[in-house]
Design an enzyme around this catalytic site. Structure first.
Site, PDB file in Angstrom:
ATOM      1  N   ASN A  61       0.853  -1.183   0.000  1.00  7.29           N
ATOM      2  CA  ASN A  61       0.000   0.000   0.000  1.00  7.29           C
ATOM      3  C   ASN A  61       0.894   1.239   0.000  1.00  7.29           C
ATOM      4  O   ASN A  61       1.478   1.580   1.031  1.00  7.29           O
ATOM      5  CB  ASN A  61      -0.899  -0.040   1.251  1.00  7.29           C
ATOM      6  CG  ASN A  61      -1.751   1.207   1.385  1.00  7.29           C
ATOM      7  OD1 ASN A  61      -1.847   2.016   0.463  1.00  7.29           O
ATOM      8  ND2 ASN A  61      -2.381   1.365   2.537  1.00  7.29           N
ATOM      9  N   LYS A  92       0.004   4.286  -0.336  1.00  8.78           N
ATOM     10  CA  LYS A  92      -0.684   5.468   0.199  1.00  8.78           C
ATOM     11  C   LYS A  92      -0.453   6.667  -0.730  1.00  8.78           C
ATOM     12  O   LYS A  92      -0.399   6.490  -1.934  1.00  8.78           O
ATOM     13  CB  LYS A  92      -0.232   5.729   1.641  1.00  8.78           C
ATOM     14  CG  LYS A  92      -0.292   4.452   2.489  1.00  8.78           C
ATOM     15  CD  LYS A  92      -0.143   4.673   3.948  1.00  8.78           C
ATOM     16  CE  LYS A  92      -0.240   3.336   4.670  1.00  8.78           C
ATOM     17  NZ  LYS A  92      -0.245   3.452   6.103  1.00  8.78           N
ATOM     18  N   HIS A 131      -9.700   0.878   4.593  1.00 12.08           N
ATOM     19  CA  HIS A 131      -8.379   1.037   5.207  1.00 12.08           C
ATOM     20  C   HIS A 131      -8.504   1.978   6.410  1.00 12.08           C
ATOM     21  O   HIS A 131      -9.314   2.914   6.398  1.00 12.08           O
ATOM     22  CB  HIS A 131      -7.374   1.584   4.192  1.00 12.08           C
ATOM     23  CG  HIS A 131      -5.992   1.670   4.772  1.00 12.08           C
ATOM     24  ND1 HIS A 131      -5.560   2.765   5.472  1.00 12.08           N
ATOM     25  CD2 HIS A 131      -4.980   0.772   4.797  1.00 12.08           C
ATOM     26  CE1 HIS A 131      -4.321   2.541   5.898  1.00 12.08           C
ATOM     27  NE2 HIS A 131      -3.947   1.337   5.503  1.00 12.08           N
ATOM     28  N   GLU A 163      -6.947   4.476   7.389  1.00 13.67           N
ATOM     29  CA  GLU A 163      -6.897   5.928   7.120  1.00 13.67           C
ATOM     30  C   GLU A 163      -8.204   6.420   6.486  1.00 13.67           C
ATOM     31  O   GLU A 163      -8.623   7.549   6.717  1.00 13.67           O
ATOM     32  CB  GLU A 163      -5.673   6.250   6.258  1.00 13.67           C
ATOM     33  CG  GLU A 163      -4.402   6.169   7.089  1.00 13.67           C
ATOM     34  CD  GLU A 163      -3.222   5.544   6.384  1.00 13.67           C
ATOM     35  OE1 GLU A 163      -3.143   5.625   5.141  1.00 13.67           O
ATOM     36  OE2 GLU A 163      -2.360   4.963   7.081  1.00 13.67           O
ATOM     37  N   GLU A 221      -5.402  -5.024  10.358  1.00 15.66           N
ATOM     38  CA  GLU A 221      -4.404  -3.977  10.591  1.00 15.66           C
ATOM     39  C   GLU A 221      -4.773  -3.190  11.858  1.00 15.66           C
ATOM     40  O   GLU A 221      -5.579  -2.248  11.788  1.00 15.66           O
ATOM     41  CB  GLU A 221      -4.357  -3.013   9.407  1.00 15.66           C
ATOM     42  CG  GLU A 221      -3.906  -3.655   8.116  1.00 15.66           C
ATOM     43  CD  GLU A 221      -3.390  -2.607   7.135  1.00 15.66           C
ATOM     44  OE1 GLU A 221      -2.245  -2.735   6.696  1.00 15.66           O
ATOM     45  OE2 GLU A 221      -4.130  -1.660   6.830  1.00 15.66           O
ATOM     46  N   GLY A 274       2.200   2.337  10.815  1.00 15.94           N
ATOM     47  CA  GLY A 274       3.141   3.450  10.706  1.00 15.94           C
ATOM     48  C   GLY A 274       3.809   3.846  12.007  1.00 15.94           C
ATOM     49  O   GLY A 274       4.376   4.931  12.116  1.00 15.94           O
ATOM     50  N   SER A 306       3.223  -1.901  10.428  1.00 11.82           N
ATOM     51  CA  SER A 306       4.657  -1.899  10.732  1.00 11.82           C
ATOM     52  C   SER A 306       5.360  -3.208  10.366  1.00 11.82           C
ATOM     53  O   SER A 306       6.270  -3.663  11.066  1.00 11.82           O
ATOM     54  CB  SER A 306       4.907  -1.544  12.197  1.00 11.82           C
ATOM     55  OG  SER A 306       4.519  -0.196  12.433  1.00 11.82           O
TER      56      SER A 306
HETATM   57  P1  PGA Z   1       2.677   0.474   7.577  1.00  6.42           P
HETATM   58  O1  PGA Z   1       1.225   0.640   6.918  1.00  6.42           O
HETATM   59  O2  PGA Z   1       3.276  -0.795   7.007  1.00  6.42           O
HETATM   60  O3  PGA Z   1       3.442   1.692   7.159  1.00  6.42           O
HETATM   61  O4  PGA Z   1       2.497   0.366   9.055  1.00  6.42           O
HETATM   62  C1  PGA Z   1       0.395  -0.465   6.665  1.00  6.42           C
HETATM   63  C2  PGA Z   1      -0.918  -0.007   6.067  1.00  6.42           C
HETATM   64  O5  PGA Z   1      -1.437   1.028   6.483  1.00  6.42           O
HETATM   65  O6  PGA Z   1      -1.472  -0.674   5.169  1.00  6.42           O
END
Ligand code: PGA
Length: 252
Positions: free
Chosen positions: A9, A11, A97, A99, A169, A175, A216
């Protein structure tokens, strides 16, 4: 054993020019593979570039969209429909997701429609679920992910359920550099799989649905997470932005 799924992803990173450079580095480093599936999920503006760069020779690398609108077309400035994403070459789409849910305020009801619309347009929904830290601390992890799972699958026919992907997730892990432990992931994935069996009325369907872990994930923790029971793949944000690191992760 199912083939593991590795989804990147990106983003709001990697525009068309960077995407071209990324694929020139990544594709030669990832040996053509039949035992795993790789899905690249660029921002909408880079979808066609990624599809073009992959070309028709690499059927082992799929492309996904990060989001779709619930409507087919019309006055929705800034949005993209499922049909448009499919037309651009996407095969999958992230739905719900963290976000989208927590930054853009997307309600469960929108994930219900988006999963249905994705299927109707030939896109594989990757339904994302996950609890916030305060929900985990209040002992509400299972309740939260089950509510999100039920909403996402509410209008999906039981016969279609084997064609969906789920990503667990935890919001506190995204993140932050603080991934869930393999044991934590295994526990939640088992709960999700049991619920898919109930909703689909079939434990075979539930067993066929890939449940990815995200939050992460790095080249350091990928193999331990992937080895956990019921973890069928990884959804990776930050660590997928470096094509060399990503090629290591997909080779886990
Ligand atoms: P990250 O994000 O690996 O940077 O923690 C994962 C995601 O939001 O799909």
């Amino acid at each position: 054993m199912k083939r593991p799924v590795f989804a990147a992803n990106w983003k709001m990173n990697v525009g068309p020019t960077e995407a071209r450079a990324y694929l020139k580095k990544f594709l030669p480093r990832f040996n053509r593979s039949t035992d795993r599936t790789v899905i690249l999920i660029p921002p909408a503006i880079s979808l066609t570039t990624v599809v073009d760069e992959i070309g028709s020779r690499r059927k082992d690398v799929l492309v996904g969209a990060q989001n779709i609108h619930t409507e087919e077309k019309g006055a929705f400035t800034g949005e993209m429909s499922a049909a448009m994403a499919r037309d651009a070459g996407a095969r999958a789409v992230l739905v719900g997701h963290s976000e989208r849910r927590h930054v853009f305020g997307e309600p469960d009801a929108a994930t219900t429609v988006k999963c249905r619309v994705a299927f109707a347009n030939g896109l594989i929904p990757i339904l994302c679920v996950g609890e916030k830290l305060e929900q985990r601390e209040a002992g509400k992890t299972e309740e939260t992910v089950l509510r999100q799972l039920r909403a996402g699958l509410a209008e999906v026919e039981p016969s279609q359920m084997a064609g969906i992907l789920i990503a667990y997730e935890p919001v506190w892990a995204i993140g932050t550099g603080r991934n869930a432990t393999p044991a934590d992931a295994a526990q939640v994935h088992a709960v999700l799989r049991a619920e898919i069996a109930t909703l689909s009325g079939s434990s075979r369907t539930a067993a066929a649905v890939p449940i990815l872990y995200g939050g992460s994930v790095s080249d350091v923790n990928a193999s331990a997470l992937l080895a956990a029971e019921n973890v069928d793949g990884l959804l990776v944000g930050g660590a997928s932005l470096d094509p060399v690191k990503w090629s290591m992760i997909v080779s886990t």
